[in-house]
Design an enzyme around this catalytic site. Structure first.
Site, mmCIF file in Angstrom:
data_model
loop_
_atom_site.group_PDB
_atom_site.id
_atom_site.type_symbol
_atom_site.label_atom_id
_atom_site.label_comp_id
_atom_site.label_asym_id
_atom_site.label_seq_id
_atom_site.Cartn_x
_atom_site.Cartn_y
_atom_site.Cartn_z
ATOM 1 N N HIS A 362 -18.899 8.355 30.659
ATOM 2 C CA HIS A 362 -20.191 8.171 31.308
ATOM 3 C C HIS A 362 -20.971 9.467 31.479
ATOM 4 C CE1 HIS A 362 -18.596 4.138 31.851
ATOM 5 N NE2 HIS A 362 -19.859 3.843 31.634
ATOM 6 N N ARG A 469 -27.576 -0.685 33.917
ATOM 7 C CA ARG A 469 -26.200 -0.721 34.437
ATOM 8 C C ARG A 469 -26.260 -0.769 35.962
ATOM 9 N NH1 ARG A 469 -25.221 2.988 29.753
ATOM 10 N NH2 ARG A 469 -23.411 2.200 28.618
ATOM 11 N N ARG A 505 -27.662 -5.928 33.875
ATOM 12 C CA ARG A 505 -26.275 -6.346 33.709
ATOM 13 C C ARG A 505 -25.641 -6.457 35.086
ATOM 14 N NH1 ARG A 505 -22.223 -2.698 30.361
ATOM 15 N NH2 ARG A 505 -22.350 -1.387 32.220
ATOM 16 N N GLU A 603 -18.033 -7.522 24.047
ATOM 17 C CA GLU A 603 -17.347 -6.232 24.087
ATOM 18 C C GLU A 603 -15.833 -6.377 24.157
ATOM 19 O OE1 GLU A 603 -18.708 -3.892 27.429
ATOM 20 O OE2 GLU A 603 -18.775 -5.614 28.751
ATOM 21 N N ASN A 626 -19.121 0.262 22.848
ATOM 22 C CA ASN A 626 -18.181 1.236 23.433
ATOM 23 C C ASN A 626 -16.858 0.551 23.739
ATOM 24 O OD1 ASN A 626 -20.513 2.725 23.458
ATOM 25 N ND2 ASN A 626 -20.854 2.504 25.647
ATOM 26 N N ASP A 627 -16.950 -0.556 24.466
ATOM 27 C CA ASP A 627 -15.719 -1.262 24.800
ATOM 28 C C ASP A 627 -15.179 -2.036 23.609
ATOM 29 O OD1 ASP A 627 -14.934 -0.632 27.458
ATOM 30 O OD2 ASP A 627 -16.766 -1.599 28.152
ATOM 31 N N ARG A 637 -11.425 4.867 25.283
ATOM 32 C CA ARG A 637 -12.712 5.538 25.004
ATOM 33 C C ARG A 637 -12.843 6.881 25.701
ATOM 34 N NH1 ARG A 637 -17.006 1.487 27.964
ATOM 35 N NH2 ARG A 637 -18.328 3.285 28.303
ATOM 36 N N CYS A 674 -26.110 -2.623 22.512
ATOM 37 C CA CYS A 674 -26.480 -1.726 23.605
ATOM 38 C C CYS A 674 -25.422 -0.649 23.856
ATOM 39 C CB CYS A 674 -26.767 -2.497 24.880
ATOM 40 S SG CYS A 674 -25.302 -3.276 25.576
HETATM 41 C C1 PEP Z 1 -20.285 -0.905 26.112
HETATM 42 O O1 PEP Z 1 -19.132 -1.128 26.453
HETATM 43 O O2 PEP Z 1 -20.618 -0.680 24.933
HETATM 44 C C2 PEP Z 1 -21.353 -0.876 27.113
HETATM 45 C C3 PEP Z 1 -22.623 -0.797 26.759
HETATM 46 O O3 PEP Z 1 -20.970 -0.900 28.423
HETATM 47 P P1 PEP Z 1 -20.419 0.359 29.252
HETATM 48 O O4 PEP Z 1 -20.533 1.572 28.378
HETATM 49 O O5 PEP Z 1 -21.234 0.461 30.489
HETATM 50 O O6 PEP Z 1 -19.004 -0.051 29.505
HETATM 51 MG MG MG Z 2 -18.753 -1.973 28.410
#
Ligand code: PEP
Ligand code: MG
Length: 754
Positions: A362, A469, A505, A603, A626-627, A637, A674
């Site tokens: 993050h 978020r 979200r 995800e 990402n997830d 990650r 996203c």
């Molecule tokens: C993701 O997982 O790609 C996502 C956009 O959510 P976050 O990064 O907040 O887990």
């Molecule tokens: Mg995510």
């Protein structure tokens, strides 16, 4: 054997520097194994040779004088084969080479094991016996275990320039470190080292001017901790037996003892600040206790650590005071939190370098949002030695230059200027539509969460918010915000973007996103209680949030809902039930409302396989790459050690994306991406080919991706995707996409410079 191994490892870990660690290891191994010689050779890649760095058994004057060229001799062969070599009679081996300076002519038994870290051979550990003999399996295991231990220390010394210093026999002036790209851009600045409030080990050295004042500060901390311990002991007196309370007395005594306090004071008088002096004193005392054979005494090491933490808490200022920033500050730390970025005065922060994390952490996401280059996962970052140093951070290739040479500095100044030009060019197209030359519109939206993201997102030309978020405002508070407080937070972003859509979200905590006031202790947090699972288990939290969102959207009607971490249709059905309930409640209270559109995040791999069932139930889908990448490739990650395996261009991820697009489109539902992939110019080209309906990314990435969309027809992107469907290697896919960008004149998007 195990005990000896443990003792040697403790001693090696307690060594103050690499040279000493190597000396300890050869001495200890020779004594423990009853061999005639034990030596360590380290690789000097510049001169392509192995250098004898420490020995017990050979002449000491051979140290750093004896070298073996790469490809020559048995030591080289061990390194080349990357496995132990156990030879009964080394002298009869064709690769045997004699080094006279060592006096090794009479040694026959040979066992050499490579010292490897992250697939790189750093050196070779060797034991020898005079007579011909084959070493046992146990000997081999013993040596392999020690070599593995040593690899961490060597790799750290390599990164910090210590090896270079030893090899060159002169002070190390400058060195480079390698990490992972976190946020694009290059930055030249000065290191401001951050450390978590109570982490002794990562306290940096810092010079003090007024030594006596610093000594006074330290003594005051000692008195405060003694008081603290006494009152702790008194308050526990009714609950603990006397023997346990004696622990506190022992700690008070230890603090009163001359050795610990005087040791630290001496270090302060030598010029280091109290925290730095404390760090060294505690590390030294911990090592003293840990090296004792008696188990009870070894346990005392943890008491010393405890004292260290308590003293540190007394000495440590709360957070970083804004005026301590340099005009061009590069934040450096073992682990930097998103909050620490925000603490710096605006304009002072030019870069971020973190020992942990990767591009999807993050803090990297936040750095991108702020348009600041970030290098993540610099595992061997010598945090303690970087305070105030001149640094260059290259966020494209994950490089860090410490005390760069004039030539490197000039080169990066040029690149930085080119970057600024590129940014200006990109901003000139802010008001132009995100449309391909063959007329395909791919709306680009912004990812936000912080109030401070709103203005940059609007400036970047975002057509709305594709991912708000909501956990971010939850994370920076000290309790759950109530319905009205939430309504105001959401209203602010909805108003700022109206009439453009804002996709909110619902709360996505758990995993790496913790709420300080809602701790979740789990062995596998990423596979545990997170996202929608928490919301469904706590309808009171979920309903409050839903009601706040619906009320916030009154009169604007631009809010959409997005559900995180959906792993099956049952969760969507349950969530939709609660959404309807919240809607009815708000309507009953007299508000005029339309039911907001609802989407789900894709995800979790199971959602990919259920995409049609999900698409039937909701209005839109948004892929969280990402997830999704983390779960598809089984790569954490945030774990720098496996970060090279985290690649959104992995053919499996591309295959999953293809399946999502086809499944959703079959039901006439749009798909957005996203995750961070959407803001990666090379990946955006691929997503265009896959037929993505919109992309959502950080404000800083948006103009870059718009340039890609405006430069390539969808037909070209489709053809490229077709070509890439035959590729199996993610790196080859990236190279091909980067090449395509370079040929179209967009190379500045994927490397430093214009
Ligand atoms: C993701 O997982 O790609 C996502 C956009 O959510 P976050 O990064 O907040 O887990
Ligand atoms: Mg995510």
């Amino acid at each position: 054997m195990l005990d000896t191994l443990r003792r040697i490892i403790l001693k090696v870990n307690a060594a103050p520097n690499l040279q000493e660690a190597l000396r300890v290891i050869v001495t200890q191994i020779k004594a423990a194994m009853g061999v005639d010689v034990c030596s360590v050779y380290l690789a000097d890649p510049e001169r392509e040779q192995y250098v004898l760095m420490a020995t017990e058994g050979y002449h000491q004057h051979a140290v750093r004088r004896v070298t073996l060229a790469f490809g020559k001799g048995l030591v080289s062969l061990v390194a080349q084969r990357e496995e132990p070599m156990n030879l009964e009679d080394a002298a009869s081996h064709p690769r045997y080479a004699l080094a006279l300076e060592t006096g090794e002519d009479v040694y026959r038994g040979f066992l050499g094991v490579p010292i490897i870290q992250h697939r790189r051979v750093l050196g070779v550990l060797v034991i020898r016996k005079r007579e011909a003999c084959k070493f046992s399996d146990d000997d081999e295991t013993f040596l392999v275990t020690l070599a593995a231990q040593l690899s961490g220390a060597i790799s750290h010394a390599d990164a910090s320039g210590e090896i270079n210093e030893l090899l060159q026999d002169r002070g190390s002036e400058r060195y480079n470190l390698k990490g992972l790209p976190g946020a694009p851009g290059v930055a030249l600045g000065r290191a401001r080292v951050l450390y978590p409030p109570a982490d002794l080990k990562s306290i940096p050295d810092r010079e003090v001017q007024d030594v006596e004042a610093e000594v006074k500060r330290f003594r005051a901390a000692v008195l405060a901790v003694q008081d603290e311990l006494r009152s702790l002991s008194a308050s526990l007196a009714s609950q603990l037996p006397r023997e346990d309370l004696a622990l506190f007395d022992a700690l008070v005594l230890m603090l009163g003892s001359d050795s610990l306090v005087n040791n630290a004071v001496t270090r302060i008088r030598a010029g280091n600040w109290a925290q730095g002096a404390l760090r060294d004193t505690i590390i030294e005392h911990v090592a003293l206790f840990e090296n004792v054979d008696d188990a009870y005494m070894r346990e005392r090491a943890s008491d010393v650590r405890d004292l260290g933490q308590r003293l540190l808490a007394q000495l440590q200022p709360q957070g970083m005071e804004p005026e301590t920033a340099y005009p061009r500050t590069i934040l450096v730390g073992e682990e930097i939190s998103a909050g620490q970025l925000a603490e710096l005065p605006s304009g002072a922060l030019v870069g971020v370098i973190s020992a942990r994390g990767s591009s999807t952490s993050h803090v990297a996401i936040l750095a991108r949002a702020l348009g600041i280059p970030a290098v993540m996962g610099v595992e061997d970052l010598p945090v303690g030695r970087l305070e105030g140093q001149e640094l260059i951070a290259d966020g494209y290739w994950g490089r860090v230059f410490v005390r760069p040479s004039a030539t490197v500095r000039e080169e990066f100044q040029r690149l930085e200027a080119e970057e600024a030009e590129l940014t200006a060019d990109l901003h000139a197209q802010v008001d132009l539509p995100a449309q391909t030359p063959d007329g395909v519109r791919v709306p680009l939206l912004a990812n936000t969460g912080l109030r401070s993201d709103i203005a940059p997102s609007l400036r970047s030309g975002a057509e709305g918010v594709g991912l708000y978020r909501t956990e971010v405002p939850f994370m920076i508070r000290d309790r759950f915000p109530g319905e009205e407080e939430q309504r105001r937070i959401y209203r602010h972003v909805l108003e700022a973007f109206a009439p453009r859509p804002v996709i909110l979200r619902t709360l996505d905590v758990g995993g790496d996103k913790a709420l300080p006031y809602f701790p979740i202790q789990e062995d596998n947090p990423f596979l545990g209680w997170r996202g929608i699972r928490i919301s469904l288990d706590h309808p009171e939290i979920f309903l409050t949030q839903l009601r706040a969102i619906m009320k916030a959207s009154a009169g604007l009607w631009n809010a959409k809902l997005l559900l995180p971490m959906i792993s099956g249709v049952a969760e969507v059905d349950a969530a939709l039930g609660l959404i309807r309930r919240a809607f009815n409640e708000v309507v009953e209270e007299g508000a005029e409302l339309d039911m907001p559109e609802v989407g789900v995040m894709i995800e979790v791999p199971s959602a990919v396989y259920q995409v049609e069932g999900l698409a039937r139930r909701v209005d839109f889908l948004s892929v969280g790459t990402n997830d999704l990448t983390q779960y598809l490739l089984a790569v954490d990650r945030n774990n720098a050690r496996v970060a090279p395996l985290f690649d959104t261009l992995h053919p499996a991820v591309i295959g999953a994306l293809r399946q999502v697009m086809e499944g959703a489109h079959r039901h006439g539902k749009p798909v957005s991406v996203c995750g961070e992939m959407a803001g990666d110019p090379a990946a955006a080209l691929l997503l265009l080919g896959l037929g993505v309906d919109s992309l959502s990314m950080s404000a800083a990435s948006l103009p870059r991706v718009k340039w890609v969309i405006r430069s390539f027809t969808q037909a070209r992107a489709r053809a490229l995707l077709e070509e890439l469907s035959g590729y199996e290697d993610p790196l080859a896919i990236r190279a091909r996409l980067n090449d395509e960008l370079e040929q179209a004149g967009l190379g500045g998007l994927v490397r430093p410079g214009k």
